[in-house]
Write a protein that holds these residues in place. Structure first.
Motif, PDB file in Angstrom:
ATOM      1  N   UNK A  48       0.871  -1.181   0.000  1.00 19.85           N
ATOM      2  CA  UNK A  48       0.000   0.000   0.000  1.00 19.85           C
ATOM      3  C   UNK A  48       0.901   1.221   0.000  1.00 19.85           C
ATOM      4  N   UNK A  49       0.828   2.016  -1.034  1.00 20.99           N
ATOM      5  CA  UNK A  49       1.736   3.146  -1.168  1.00 20.99           C
ATOM      6  C   UNK A  49       1.197   4.422  -0.526  1.00 20.99           C
ATOM      7  N   UNK A  97       0.793   5.020  -9.030  1.00 21.29           N
ATOM      8  CA  UNK A  97       0.313   3.788  -8.401  1.00 21.29           C
ATOM      9  C   UNK A  97      -0.099   4.061  -6.968  1.00 21.29           C
ATOM     10  N   UNK A  98      -1.189   3.431  -6.536  1.00 21.12           N
ATOM     11  CA  UNK A  98      -1.594   3.477  -5.133  1.00 21.12           C
ATOM     12  C   UNK A  98      -1.184   2.202  -4.404  1.00 21.12           C
ATOM     13  N   UNK A  99      -1.088   1.121  -5.157  1.00 14.74           N
ATOM     14  CA  UNK A  99      -0.659  -0.160  -4.606  1.00 14.74           C
ATOM     15  C   UNK A  99       0.422  -0.731  -5.504  1.00 14.74           C
ATOM     16  N   UNK A 100       1.251  -1.596  -4.949  1.00 13.10           N
ATOM     17  CA  UNK A 100       2.347  -2.171  -5.728  1.00 13.10           C
ATOM     18  C   UNK A 100       2.609  -3.589  -5.247  1.00 13.10           C
ATOM     19  N   UNK A 101       2.176  -4.550  -6.023  1.00 13.72           N
ATOM     20  CA  UNK A 101       2.388  -5.952  -5.698  1.00 13.72           C
ATOM     21  C   UNK A 101       3.446  -6.610  -6.545  1.00 13.72           C
ATOM     22  N   UNK A 102       4.254  -5.807  -7.241  1.00 13.91           N
ATOM     23  CA  UNK A 102       5.306  -6.383  -8.075  1.00 13.91           C
ATOM     24  C   UNK A 102       6.356  -7.069  -7.197  1.00 13.91           C
ATOM     25  N   UNK A 119       9.537  -7.208  -7.233  1.00 13.72           N
ATOM     26  CA  UNK A 119      10.681  -6.395  -6.825  1.00 13.72           C
ATOM     27  C   UNK A 119      10.319  -5.427  -5.703  1.00 13.72           C
ATOM     28  N   UNK A 120       9.090  -4.940  -5.721  1.00 14.37           N
ATOM     29  CA  UNK A 120       8.658  -4.044  -4.637  1.00 14.37           C
ATOM     30  C   UNK A 120       8.504  -4.813  -3.324  1.00 14.37           C
ATOM     31  N   UNK A 121       7.964  -6.017  -3.411  1.00 12.28           N
ATOM     32  CA  UNK A 121       7.782  -6.851  -2.216  1.00 12.28           C
ATOM     33  C   UNK A 121       9.135  -7.154  -1.574  1.00 12.28           C
ATOM     34  N   UNK A 130       4.152 -15.354  -4.630  1.00 11.47           N
ATOM     35  CA  UNK A 130       5.374 -16.091  -4.928  1.00 11.47           C
ATOM     36  C   UNK A 130       6.604 -15.370  -4.412  1.00 11.47           C
ATOM     37  N   UNK A 131       6.630 -14.052  -4.581  1.00  7.49           N
ATOM     38  CA  UNK A 131       7.752 -13.265  -4.055  1.00  7.49           C
ATOM     39  C   UNK A 131       7.768 -13.306  -2.535  1.00  7.49           C
TER      40      UNK A 131
END
Length: 325
Positions: A82-83, A90-95, A97-99, A134-135
């Motif tokens: 949650x950004x 972006x408001x959310x980031x589930x990528x 690399x971000x995780x 998965x991350x």
């Protein structure tokens, strides 16, 4: 303290929500918040809930300092993805690399070697949940995280996530006046053996009976932006407090304790994390663990707080749109 399990993680049924110590509900008081955390640990409310976005990392740093020397007593839960309201585009980031980067940053702020319960704070609609989880699973394999959770996810997302890696807990809002999870979401969790963590059991403070109108909130308080606290809505919601007071009087308890006890009555797999940034509120909240609501109490509360009884949505429109349910 009564205990239960979120998957394989043994936790108290009442933990401590720490968001308000850093953001949303007025000014910070780190000294009082630290004392509140210590009091919670003393009373067995050992699950401390925060997120990387709370105060832009302040919440994690605060907990990290507070548990120094008491790490073995604390179950630390934090969140990623949650950004925040001001983020763009972006408001959310589930990528993935971000995780991964988010976890390392949280570990640094907390000053711990591993996070006990790591939640995806909001589901990213642009990233398959399998990639995000998965991350997160790789963080478990690396020993940086012990258990995984989701926040504000719907049944299909929960099932897909659990097929990727065991999910210990779903955290979503659940209280007398926020009952969206009843039905499909809670049943999905129970079908899969996923524990449930109810945040905002006190209706962001309204169910304590101490907020008579929006003017009682300071200018910086974000609840002023929440539809349920708008002047017309709060006036329509106030009669609900009378029912809480009636039940509380029968138990020589407070409305807050009754509201928490109601959430706990939803099942032994339900944990709740009422927020408190003053030690006295921690003590009040933990008193709910000893309250046994009667059939008469539950019927009275059900009649007043039927699903949809609250006037106004639980978040502003844009935030409601970001929920994954």
């Amino acid at each position: 303290m009564e205990m239960t399990r979120l998957g394989d993680l043994r936790v108290p049924r009442i933990g401590l929500g720490c968001m308000g110590m850093s953001t949303a509900y007025g000014t910070r008081d780190d000294a009082a918040s630290t004392t509140a955390i210590h009091r919670a640990l003393d009373l067995g409310m050992t699950m401390l809930d925060t997120a990387d976005v709370y105060g832009n990392g302040h919440g994690e740093r605060l907990i990290g300092e507070a548990v120094r020397g008491r790490r073995d007593e604390a179950i630390i839960a934090t969140k990623v993805g949650n950004l925040g309201r001001a983020a763009a585009p972006r408001k959310v980031d589930g990528r993935p690399e971000h995780i991964t980067a988010g976890c390392d940053a949280s570990l640094g702020r907390l000053g711990v070697e591993a996070i006990d319960l790591y939640y995806l704070h909001r589901v990213d609609p642009d990233v398959p949940i399998e990639e995000t989880v998965g991350a997160m699973a790789r963080l478990v394999e690396a020993g940086k995280v012990r258990h995984l959770g989701l926040s504000e996810a719907g049944p299909d997302t929960i099932r897909r996530a659990a097929a990727t890696h065991p999910i210990a807990a779903l955290q979503s809002e659940w209280s007398l006046w926020s009952r969206d999870v009843e039905g499909g979401i809670i049943q999905t969790c129970r079908d899969l053996g996923i524990g449930f963590v109810a945040y905002a059991p006190l209706g962001r403070g309204f169910l304590t009976g101490t907020i008579p109108d929006v003017d009682s909130l300071i200018t910086e308080d974000r609840r002023r932006d929440h539809p349920r606290f708008a002047p017309d809505n709060i006036a329509r919601n106030l009669p609900l407090i009378d029912v809480l007071r009636d039940v509380a009087d029968r138990h020589m308890a407070t409305p807050a304790q009754i509201a928490i006890a109601w959430v706990l009555s939803r099942g032994p797999d339900v944990v709740t994390i009422p927020g408190a940034k003053q030690p006295r509120w921690v003590v009040e909240n933990v008193g709910a663990i000893d309250l046994g609501l009667s059939a008469e109490d539950l019927a009275a509360l059900e009649a007043a707080f039927a699903p949809g009884a609250a006037s106004g949505s639980r978040y502003p429109e844009k935030q409601m749109g970001a929920l994954g349910i």
